[in-house]
Design a protein around this motif. Structure first.
Motif, mmCIF file in Angstrom:
data_model
loop_
_atom_site.group_PDB
_atom_site.id
_atom_site.type_symbol
_atom_site.label_atom_id
_atom_site.label_comp_id
_atom_site.label_asym_id
_atom_site.label_seq_id
_atom_site.Cartn_x
_atom_site.Cartn_y
_atom_site.Cartn_z
ATOM 1 N N LEU A 182 -88.406 16.725 23.236
ATOM 2 C CA LEU A 182 -89.179 15.185 22.870
ATOM 3 C C LEU A 182 -88.651 14.490 21.970
ATOM 4 O O LEU A 182 -88.823 13.329 21.828
ATOM 5 N N ARG A 183 -87.765 15.191 21.120
ATOM 6 C CA ARG A 183 -87.006 14.270 20.103
ATOM 7 C C ARG A 183 -85.910 13.273 20.853
ATOM 8 O O ARG A 183 -85.913 12.320 20.329
ATOM 9 N N GLU A 184 -85.395 13.920 21.740
ATOM 10 C CA GLU A 184 -84.594 13.355 22.457
ATOM 11 C C GLU A 184 -85.288 12.038 23.344
ATOM 12 O O GLU A 184 -84.979 10.896 23.272
ATOM 13 N N LEU A 185 -86.535 12.382 23.902
ATOM 14 C CA LEU A 185 -87.051 11.401 24.475
ATOM 15 C C LEU A 185 -87.800 10.228 23.796
ATOM 16 O O LEU A 185 -87.435 9.162 24.235
ATOM 17 N N PHE A 186 -88.099 10.701 22.526
ATOM 18 C CA PHE A 186 -88.828 9.549 21.658
ATOM 19 C C PHE A 186 -87.684 9.256 20.416
ATOM 20 O O PHE A 186 -88.348 9.126 19.378
ATOM 21 N N LYS A 187 -86.517 9.466 20.766
ATOM 22 C CA LYS A 187 -85.580 9.285 19.476
ATOM 23 C C LYS A 187 -85.551 7.863 19.018
ATOM 24 O O LYS A 187 -85.976 6.873 19.484
ATOM 25 N N GLY A 188 -85.670 7.956 17.652
ATOM 26 C CA GLY A 188 -85.962 6.416 17.075
ATOM 27 C C GLY A 188 -87.501 6.047 16.746
ATOM 28 O O GLY A 188 -87.758 5.236 15.854
ATOM 29 N N GLU A 189 -88.276 6.997 17.432
ATOM 30 C CA GLU A 189 -89.798 6.482 17.424
ATOM 31 C C GLU A 189 -90.492 7.176 16.460
ATOM 32 O O GLU A 189 -91.431 7.025 15.854
ATOM 33 N N HIS A 190 -90.290 8.741 16.741
ATOM 34 C CA HIS A 190 -90.824 9.605 15.963
ATOM 35 C C HIS A 190 -89.806 10.702 15.390
ATOM 36 O O HIS A 190 -88.800 10.977 15.867
ATOM 37 N N GLU A 191 -90.371 11.425 14.465
ATOM 38 C CA GLU A 191 -89.611 12.562 13.782
ATOM 39 C C GLU A 191 -89.954 13.811 14.293
ATOM 40 O O GLU A 191 -91.207 14.116 14.253
ATOM 41 N N ILE A 192 -89.458 14.381 15.132
ATOM 42 C CA ILE A 192 -89.929 15.831 15.708
ATOM 43 C C ILE A 192 -88.879 16.911 15.205
ATOM 44 O O ILE A 192 -87.781 16.898 15.387
ATOM 45 N N THR A 193 -89.643 18.138 14.950
ATOM 46 C CA THR A 193 -89.066 19.220 14.478
ATOM 47 C C THR A 193 -89.546 20.461 14.887
ATOM 48 O O THR A 193 -90.781 20.552 15.297
#
Length: 132
Positions: free
Chosen positions: A17-28
């Motif tokens: 999900l972090r790769e899919l929404f890179k720059g849009e959301h902070e995912i960890t």
């Protein structure tokens, strides 16, 4: 949106999900941010200090254990807990449901206050608020 995956969720889902929404959301995910052996109360408290995070978890014990429940309800976190059927489903099904529910999940931080808890359904497109 800041999205955090608890220790009982696949870190691969968080990374995808972090790769899919890179720059849009902070995912960890938990092991990326905290020691693996951190207690639920400690990560809830520490994450809450950082502000509004949406937590994806399959750990329904948080909704039943009195101390963990109160820590979460008094936090700046929003909990999205997998339904029992979804938690038992393969990771690919869990990811499919997260993506199907993504438009709804994205609206949560703007419409819900910290301490709220919802169930991510295996079939429906609506989140069900867990009892207070």
């Amino acid at each position: 949106m800041k999205l955090f995956f608890d220790h009982n969720m696949s870190p691969a889902m968080a990374r995808a999900l972090r790769e899919l929404f890179k720059g849009e959301h902070e995912i960890t995910y938990l092991a990326e941010k905290f020691p693996r052996n951190i207690s639920d109360i400690d990560w809830i408290s520490n994450l809450s200090k950082e502000g509004l995070w949406v937590v994806i978890s399959g750990d329904r014990r948080i909704t039943r254990n009195r101390a963990e429940y109160h820590a979460f309800r008094n936090s700046n976190l929003i909990g999205l807990f997998l339904s029992q059927g979804l938690y038992k489903a393969p990771v690919i099904k869990q990811m499919e449901r997260l993506l199907a529910l993504w438009p709804v999940i994205q609206t949560v931080p703007a419409t819900v206050q910290g301490g709220a808890m919802y169930e991510l359904p295996i079939k429906s497109t609506k989140l069900r608020q867990l009892k207070i």
